[in-house]
Design a protein around this motif. Structure first.
Motif, PDB file in Angstrom:
ATOM      1  N   LEU A  97       3.588  -3.165   5.089  1.00 16.68           N
ATOM      2  CA  LEU A  97       2.839  -4.531   4.728  1.00 16.68           C
ATOM      3  C   LEU A  97       2.344  -4.456   3.246  1.00 16.68           C
ATOM      4  O   LEU A  97       2.395  -5.618   2.944  1.00 16.68           O
ATOM      5  N   THR A  98       1.978  -3.417   2.741  1.00 19.37           N
ATOM      6  CA  THR A  98       1.149  -3.645   1.644  1.00 19.37           C
ATOM      7  C   THR A  98       1.472  -2.495   0.354  1.00 19.37           C
ATOM      8  O   THR A  98       0.819  -2.547  -0.530  1.00 19.37           O
ATOM      9  N   THR A 128       1.731   0.617   0.655  1.00 21.85           N
ATOM     10  CA  THR A 128       0.968   2.191   0.844  1.00 21.85           C
ATOM     11  C   THR A 128       1.976   3.350   0.859  1.00 21.85           C
ATOM     12  O   THR A 128       2.883   3.395   1.683  1.00 21.85           O
ATOM     13  N   ASP A 129       1.439   4.385   0.382  1.00 20.25           N
ATOM     14  CA  ASP A 129       2.229   5.712   0.415  1.00 20.25           C
ATOM     15  C   ASP A 129       1.776   6.097   1.864  1.00 20.25           C
ATOM     16  O   ASP A 129       0.724   6.545   2.199  1.00 20.25           O
ATOM     17  N   LEU A 130       2.768   6.087   2.926  1.00 21.73           N
ATOM     18  CA  LEU A 130       2.656   6.178   4.230  1.00 21.73           C
ATOM     19  C   LEU A 130       2.396   7.773   4.367  1.00 21.73           C
ATOM     20  O   LEU A 130       1.893   8.238   5.419  1.00 21.73           O
ATOM     21  N   THR A 131       2.804   8.754   3.586  1.00 17.85           N
ATOM     22  CA  THR A 131       2.636  10.214   3.942  1.00 17.85           C
ATOM     23  C   THR A 131       1.046  10.333   3.673  1.00 17.85           C
ATOM     24  O   THR A 131       0.745  11.530   3.908  1.00 17.85           O
ATOM     25  N   ALA A 180      -3.529   5.204  12.140  1.00 18.49           N
ATOM     26  CA  ALA A 180      -3.667   3.786  12.505  1.00 18.49           C
ATOM     27  C   ALA A 180      -3.039   2.928  11.434  1.00 18.49           C
ATOM     28  O   ALA A 180      -2.367   2.083  11.559  1.00 18.49           O
ATOM     29  N   THR A 181      -3.006   3.143   9.977  1.00 19.29           N
ATOM     30  CA  THR A 181      -2.686   2.612   8.821  1.00 19.29           C
ATOM     31  C   THR A 181      -1.262   2.811   9.012  1.00 19.29           C
ATOM     32  O   THR A 181      -0.480   1.677   8.683  1.00 19.29           O
ATOM     33  N   GLY A 183       3.490  -2.942  12.203  1.00 15.76           N
ATOM     34  CA  GLY A 183       3.219  -4.272  12.035  1.00 15.76           C
ATOM     35  C   GLY A 183       3.821  -5.282  11.166  1.00 15.76           C
ATOM     36  O   GLY A 183       3.941  -6.539  11.104  1.00 15.76           O
ATOM     37  N   SER A 184       4.305  -4.370  10.062  1.00 16.18           N
ATOM     38  CA  SER A 184       5.206  -5.131   9.168  1.00 16.18           C
ATOM     39  C   SER A 184       6.587  -5.761   9.778  1.00 16.18           C
ATOM     40  O   SER A 184       7.035  -6.795   9.350  1.00 16.18           O
ATOM     41  N   ARG A 185       7.016  -5.024  10.658  1.00 19.00           N
ATOM     42  CA  ARG A 185       8.311  -5.427  11.532  1.00 19.00           C
ATOM     43  C   ARG A 185       7.979  -6.779  12.101  1.00 19.00           C
ATOM     44  O   ARG A 185       8.670  -7.820  12.046  1.00 19.00           O
ATOM     45  N   VAL A 186       6.497  -6.762  12.904  1.00 14.48           N
ATOM     46  CA  VAL A 186       6.197  -8.033  13.500  1.00 14.48           C
ATOM     47  C   VAL A 186       5.954  -9.179  12.609  1.00 14.48           C
ATOM     48  O   VAL A 186       6.479 -10.439  12.751  1.00 14.48           O
TER      49      VAL A 186
END
Length: 233
Positions: free
Chosen positions: A126-127, A129-132, A137-138, A145-148
């Motif tokens: 989405l934004t 963000t470093d997912l690791t 929740a993020t 959420g980005s897929r939707v």
């Protein structure tokens, strides 16, 4: 792995190639008998054993200059590509780069235009963000959420995901798998390399013909053990 296609003069992160340089790189690639395709096309070709001479072209971050500068050149050279967009920053800018310069991102119309021109639109979160380093929740919001959110823009759920900064670990990879993505791109994923952590090679302004030739040869040697692999740039 490309990012921005624009004037590279002010480029502290070395992620920008000029339109003239991209034109030369695509022309060189075609002279070698290679054809640039989207990652969706590449993975589908790999599944059929028909990936010979295909190069996966990716453009991270979804900059507006993808439509302005990259798209016309891709069409000129009969190539397709994957643009990894950030639906949480539509019509925004690259605020995650503290050194700048500020670069505008695609708006919804630009994303739809790229898709209508035969380019694959896939998710970069989405934004950016470093997912690791994200909490659970993020992580779910950025991945699922980005897929939707992208499906709401394009009318089609994206098949692919690209890890922001190229960072991936097992927890993040499993979140991408559980969200329904069929492939994902990293940079140098090490032991996680596979369909959900595909390695890529950075292409920049300094990559002239001899450097492209070296990167092509090195990439093939480095990743020859990756099942169903092909060259990805």
């Amino acid at each position: 792995m490309y990012h921005s296609v624009a004037d590279p003069t002010d480029d502290p992160y070395e992620i920008t190639v000029s339109p003239d340089r991209l034109d030369a790189q695509l022309r060189w690639m075609r002279r070698q008998g290679l054809r640039g395709v989207s990652m969706r096309q590449l993975t589908e070709a790999c599944a059929r054993g028909r990936q010979h001479n295909l190069v996966g072209l990716t453009f991270d971050d979804g900059y507006r200059d993808f439509v302005d500068h990259a798209l016309p050149l891709l069409r000129r050279h009969a190539c397709t590509a994957t643009v990894f967009a950030l639906p949480g920053r539509i019509a925004g800018e690259n605020a995650w780069d503290p050194l700048g310069p500020r670069k505008p991102l695609l708006d919804a119309d630009g994303i739809r235009h790229a898709a209508a021109e035969g380019m694959e639109v896939a998710s970069h979160g989405l934004t950016h963000t470093d997912l690791t380093a994200a909490d659970d929740a993020t992580l779910r919001r950025e991945v699922a959420g980005s897929r939707v959110a992208l499906a709401d823009v394009t009318g089609e759920e994206p098949a692919g995901f690209c890890y922001p900064y190229g960072h991936v670990d097992e927890r993040v990879l499993l979140a991408v798998r559980d969200a329904g993505y069929r492939y994902a791109c990293a940079i140098a994923p090490g032991p996680l390399a596979g369909p959900l952590a595909l390695p890529r090679v950075h292409i920049g302004q300094g990559d002239t013909a001899w450097r492209l030739r070296l990167k092509l040869r090195t990439n093939r040697l480095r990743h020859r053990a990756l099942a169903g692999s092909a060259v990805t740039a």
